[in-house]
Design a protein around this motif. Structure first.
Motif, PDB file in Angstrom:
ATOM      1  N   ASP A   1       0.727  -1.138   0.112  1.00 49.51           N
ATOM      2  CA  ASP A   1      -0.181   0.005  -0.229  1.00 49.51           C
ATOM      3  C   ASP A   1       0.916   1.291   0.045  1.00 49.51           C
ATOM      4  O   ASP A   1       1.449   1.630   1.100  1.00 49.51           O
ATOM      5  CB  ASP A   1      -0.983  -0.142   1.271  1.00 49.51           C
ATOM      6  CG  ASP A   1      -1.771   1.020   1.270  1.00 49.51           C
ATOM      7  OD1 ASP A   1      -1.787   1.869   0.251  1.00 49.51           O
ATOM      8  OD2 ASP A   1      -2.679   1.113   2.187  1.00 49.51           O
ATOM      9  N   ASP A   2       1.038   1.637  -1.067  1.00 51.65           N
ATOM     10  CA  ASP A   2       1.890   3.141  -1.398  1.00 51.65           C
ATOM     11  C   ASP A   2       3.290   3.104  -0.778  1.00 51.65           C
ATOM     12  O   ASP A   2       3.659   3.954   0.083  1.00 51.65           O
ATOM     13  CB  ASP A   2       0.913   4.284  -0.798  1.00 51.65           C
ATOM     14  CG  ASP A   2       1.560   5.547  -1.001  1.00 51.65           C
ATOM     15  OD1 ASP A   2       1.966   5.725  -2.171  1.00 51.65           O
ATOM     16  OD2 ASP A   2       1.547   6.522  -0.210  1.00 51.65           O
ATOM     17  N   VAL A   3       4.239   1.969  -1.486  1.00 51.73           N
ATOM     18  CA  VAL A   3       5.168   1.897  -0.817  1.00 51.73           C
ATOM     19  C   VAL A   3       6.398   2.188  -1.923  1.00 51.73           C
ATOM     20  O   VAL A   3       6.287   1.758  -2.933  1.00 51.73           O
ATOM     21  CB  VAL A   3       5.761   0.311  -0.448  1.00 51.73           C
ATOM     22  CG1 VAL A   3       7.240   0.024  -0.098  1.00 51.73           C
ATOM     23  CG2 VAL A   3       4.766  -0.224   0.592  1.00 51.73           C
ATOM     24  N   SER A   4       7.316   2.941  -1.185  1.00 45.93           N
ATOM     25  CA  SER A   4       8.582   3.509  -2.252  1.00 45.93           C
ATOM     26  C   SER A   4       9.810   2.927  -1.830  1.00 45.93           C
ATOM     27  O   SER A   4       9.913   2.769  -0.620  1.00 45.93           O
ATOM     28  CB  SER A   4       8.454   4.822  -2.413  1.00 45.93           C
ATOM     29  OG  SER A   4       7.280   5.450  -3.015  1.00 45.93           O
ATOM     30  N   LEU A   5      10.751   2.559  -2.748  1.00 49.33           N
ATOM     31  CA  LEU A   5      12.017   2.214  -2.306  1.00 49.33           C
ATOM     32  C   LEU A   5      12.895   2.675  -3.652  1.00 49.33           C
ATOM     33  O   LEU A   5      12.779   2.342  -4.609  1.00 49.33           O
ATOM     34  CB  LEU A   5      11.930   0.830  -2.211  1.00 49.33           C
ATOM     35  CG  LEU A   5      13.318   0.145  -1.808  1.00 49.33           C
ATOM     36  CD1 LEU A   5      13.274  -1.218  -0.861  1.00 49.33           C
ATOM     37  CD2 LEU A   5      14.182  -0.670  -3.162  1.00 49.33           C
TER      38      LEU A   5
ATOM     39  N   ALA B   1       7.904  -8.375   9.516  1.00 50.92           N
ATOM     40  CA  ALA B   1       7.194  -9.629  10.115  1.00 50.92           C
ATOM     41  C   ALA B   1       6.751 -10.348   8.769  1.00 50.92           C
ATOM     42  O   ALA B   1       6.692 -10.115   7.725  1.00 50.92           O
ATOM     43  CB  ALA B   1       6.050  -9.383  11.099  1.00 50.92           C
ATOM     44  N   ASN B   2       6.595 -11.540   8.960  1.00 47.89           N
ATOM     45  CA  ASN B   2       5.972 -12.767   8.028  1.00 47.89           C
ATOM     46  C   ASN B   2       4.612 -11.948   7.410  1.00 47.89           C
ATOM     47  O   ASN B   2       3.773 -11.347   8.368  1.00 47.89           O
ATOM     48  CB  ASN B   2       5.587 -13.941   8.439  1.00 47.89           C
ATOM     49  CG  ASN B   2       6.944 -14.659   8.846  1.00 47.89           C
ATOM     50  OD1 ASN B   2       8.108 -14.520   8.569  1.00 47.89           O
ATOM     51  ND2 ASN B   2       6.625 -15.632   9.711  1.00 47.89           N
TER      52      ASN B   2
ATOM     53  N   ALA C   1      23.717  -3.551   6.089  1.00 47.30           N
ATOM     54  CA  ALA C   1      23.051  -2.714   5.202  1.00 47.30           C
ATOM     55  C   ALA C   1      23.400  -1.095   5.194  1.00 47.30           C
ATOM     56  O   ALA C   1      23.788  -0.757   6.310  1.00 47.30           O
ATOM     57  CB  ALA C   1      21.612  -2.861   5.574  1.00 47.30           C
ATOM     58  N   ASP C   2      23.167  -0.707   4.156  1.00 43.52           N
ATOM     59  CA  ASP C   2      23.429   0.998   4.246  1.00 43.52           C
ATOM     60  C   ASP C   2      22.203   1.652   4.544  1.00 43.52           C
ATOM     61  O   ASP C   2      22.248   2.560   5.179  1.00 43.52           O
ATOM     62  CB  ASP C   2      23.914   1.440   2.742  1.00 43.52           C
ATOM     63  CG  ASP C   2      25.143   0.872   2.232  1.00 43.52           C
ATOM     64  OD1 ASP C   2      26.154   1.152   3.032  1.00 43.52           O
ATOM     65  OD2 ASP C   2      25.251   0.061   1.360  1.00 43.52           O
ATOM     66  N   ARG C   3      20.945   0.934   4.013  1.00 38.40           N
ATOM     67  CA  ARG C   3      19.827   1.602   4.478  1.00 38.40           C
ATOM     68  C   ARG C   3      18.752   0.323   4.488  1.00 38.40           C
ATOM     69  O   ARG C   3      18.902  -0.764   4.038  1.00 38.40           O
ATOM     70  CB  ARG C   3      19.271   2.402   3.212  1.00 38.40           C
ATOM     71  CG  ARG C   3      19.938   3.719   3.181  1.00 38.40           C
ATOM     72  CD  ARG C   3      19.001   4.693   2.111  1.00 38.40           C
ATOM     73  NE  ARG C   3      19.257   4.249   0.729  1.00 38.40           N
ATOM     74  CZ  ARG C   3      18.191   3.678   0.138  1.00 38.40           C
ATOM     75  NH1 ARG C   3      16.898   3.813   0.790  1.00 38.40           N
ATOM     76  NH2 ARG C   3      18.288   3.251  -0.999  1.00 38.40           N
ATOM     77  N   VAL C   4      17.762   0.561   5.208  1.00 41.85           N
ATOM     78  CA  VAL C   4      16.670  -0.430   5.424  1.00 41.85           C
ATOM     79  C   VAL C   4      15.205   0.046   5.421  1.00 41.85           C
ATOM     80  O   VAL C   4      14.900   1.291   5.831  1.00 41.85           O
ATOM     81  CB  VAL C   4      17.062  -1.130   7.060  1.00 41.85           C
ATOM     82  CG1 VAL C   4      16.768  -0.186   7.943  1.00 41.85           C
ATOM     83  CG2 VAL C   4      15.948  -2.341   6.799  1.00 41.85           C
ATOM     84  N   LEU C   5      14.366  -0.716   4.752  1.00 39.43           N
ATOM     85  CA  LEU C   5      13.142  -0.208   4.667  1.00 39.43           C
ATOM     86  C   LEU C   5      12.280  -1.132   5.612  1.00 39.43           C
ATOM     87  O   LEU C   5      12.238  -2.606   5.501  1.00 39.43           O
ATOM     88  CB  LEU C   5      12.666  -0.297   3.263  1.00 39.43           C
ATOM     89  CG  LEU C   5      11.166  -0.150   3.089  1.00 39.43           C
ATOM     90  CD1 LEU C   5      10.563   1.242   3.695  1.00 39.43           C
ATOM     91  CD2 LEU C   5      10.539  -0.600   1.651  1.00 39.43           C
ATOM     92  N   LEU C   6      11.515  -0.788   6.567  1.00 37.98           N
ATOM     93  CA  LEU C   6      10.994  -1.646   7.663  1.00 37.98           C
ATOM     94  C   LEU C   6       9.308  -1.642   7.175  1.00 37.98           C
ATOM     95  O   LEU C   6       8.846  -0.547   6.989  1.00 37.98           O
ATOM     96  CB  LEU C   6      11.173  -1.264   8.938  1.00 37.98           C
ATOM     97  CG  LEU C   6      10.749  -2.017  10.217  1.00 37.98           C
ATOM     98  CD1 LEU C   6      11.345  -3.425   9.878  1.00 37.98           C
ATOM     99  CD2 LEU C   6      11.164  -1.407  11.359  1.00 37.98           C
ATOM    100  N   LEU C   7       8.965  -2.686   6.989  1.00 35.04           N
ATOM    101  CA  LEU C   7       7.535  -2.918   6.366  1.00 35.04           C
ATOM    102  C   LEU C   7       6.479  -3.598   7.457  1.00 35.04           C
ATOM    103  O   LEU C   7       6.984  -4.077   8.246  1.00 35.04           O
ATOM    104  CB  LEU C   7       7.226  -3.530   5.094  1.00 35.04           C
ATOM    105  CG  LEU C   7       8.128  -3.343   3.749  1.00 35.04           C
ATOM    106  CD1 LEU C   7       7.641  -4.410   2.782  1.00 35.04           C
ATOM    107  CD2 LEU C   7       7.418  -2.087   3.371  1.00 35.04           C
ATOM    108  N   LYS C   8       5.295  -3.004   7.316  1.00 38.78           N
ATOM    109  CA  LYS C   8       4.217  -3.605   8.361  1.00 38.78           C
ATOM    110  C   LYS C   8       3.040  -3.686   7.673  1.00 38.78           C
ATOM    111  O   LYS C   8       2.490  -2.474   7.343  1.00 38.78           O
ATOM    112  CB  LYS C   8       4.259  -2.769   9.509  1.00 38.78           C
ATOM    113  CG  LYS C   8       3.106  -3.348  10.655  1.00 38.78           C
ATOM    114  CD  LYS C   8       3.211  -2.615  11.872  1.00 38.78           C
ATOM    115  CE  LYS C   8       1.869  -3.028  12.772  1.00 38.78           C
ATOM    116  NZ  LYS C   8       1.744  -2.265  14.194  1.00 38.78           N
ATOM    117  N   ASP C   9       2.405  -4.931   7.589  1.00 41.58           N
ATOM    118  CA  ASP C   9       1.102  -4.820   7.057  1.00 41.58           C
ATOM    119  C   ASP C   9       1.092  -4.198   5.731  1.00 41.58           C
ATOM    120  O   ASP C   9       0.007  -3.780   4.937  1.00 41.58           O
ATOM    121  CB  ASP C   9       0.037  -4.385   7.891  1.00 41.58           C
ATOM    122  CG  ASP C   9      -0.002  -5.037   9.259  1.00 41.58           C
ATOM    123  OD1 ASP C   9       0.283  -6.349   9.073  1.00 41.58           O
ATOM    124  OD2 ASP C   9      -0.353  -4.684  10.273  1.00 41.58           O
TER     125      ASP C   9
END
Length: 277
Positions: free
Chosen positions: A18-22, A35-36, A217-225
């Motif tokens: 849902d509206d994720v950018s990387l 999380a899983n 990692a140089d950067r990390v994207l943390l996702l949830k749901d």
């Protein structure tokens, strides 16, 4: 630059993303954590052009990935998938050579042979080159598939100058690459990934071990749901509050002199399968 811009992927009424950018830039390793079921593999499959997002777009060098031919895209980005089923008992050498298919028609040439020999040595599997892949352990097979995707991206010019910068940025996408690997080979694989960034490759890796994220990692994207919770440098992103929010787990962040990076340690007693949001 490889960029996912405001990606939404919806199946029925459920939004997997849902509206994720990387953004993955040449010369850096970007980790995706969560999380899983957070949407990590869906995002990686979108980046690789395996799936088409419901909304948003993925671009390579400011062009939609769908504007590239399959052969051209295969020479610019490679994917180490989470599952790699085989229909036939190929030898290790045969499977790694398949990574060279975007580079030749008919029969492999001298450059293709040289690249395959190089990546077999780089991943420490030269001694098993003639073994059938299905007879190997899960960790050994993971190293074979890593060699295959490296063979897909690398060129003879690159291996002739193993520390030189590549002329055109390329991207390595790794979906849970340390699965099945023992401690030594987990770090060996990520050392290879880091070395690729020093040469101008961009690497995007899904990692479950947050201590590996801290270290590599140089950067990390943390996702949830399916949504981006927070992104940035691991030392800024992986705070106790963010980890609690993403994983439902209380942790301490330990910093000691002589350590290259902070260390994450759970602080609560867990009861199996009882995590709550």
């Amino acid at each position: 630059m490889l960029e996912a811009n405001q990606i939404t992927h919806q199946i029925g009424r459920r939004k997997l993303l849902d509206d994720v950018s990387l953004v993955a830039k040449p010369g850096e390793l970007v980790a995706i954590a969560g999380a899983n079921g957070a949407g990590k593999s869906t995002l990686l499959k979108t980046l690789s052009r395996e799936i088409n997002p419901t909304k948003g777009y993925v671009s390579l060098d400011n062009r939609s990935v769908f504007q590239f031919s399959a052969a051209h895209l295969a020479r610019r980005r490679a994917v180490l998938a989470q599952q790699n089923p085989l229909a036939f008992p190929f030898s290790v050498y045969e499977l790694v050579m398949m990574g060279r298919y975007p580079h030749f028609d008919g029969r492999p040439g001298a450059d293709d042979l040289a690249v395959v020999d190089y990546v077999l040595d780089l991943t420490g599997i030269t001694h098993m080159a003639q073994r059938a892949v299905p007879t190997l352990s899960g960790g050994e097979q993971q190293r074979v598939h890593l060699a295959k995707v490296l063979a897909q991206l690398m060129t003879a010019d690159e291996i002739a100058q193993p520390r030189g910068l590549i002329q055109q940025p390329k991207y390595l996408l790794l979906d849970e690459p340390t699965t099945g690997l023992d401690l030594y080979y987990q770090h060996a694989l990520l050392d290879i990934a880091r070395a690729m960034t020093y040469r101008g490759y961009g690497v995007v890796a899904i990692l479950h071990d947050l201590n590996l994220v801290m270290q590599y990692a140089d950067r990390v994207l943390l996702l949830k749901d399916g949504r981006a919770l927070v992104s940035g440098k691991p030392t800024n992103v992986l705070s106790p509050a963010a980890i609690r929010d993403a994983f439902g787990l209380s942790v301490d962040i330990i910093c000691q002199s002589g350590m290259a990076c902070p260390f994450i340690v759970p602080t609560q007693q867990l009861h199996a399968f009882s995590r709550t949001a």
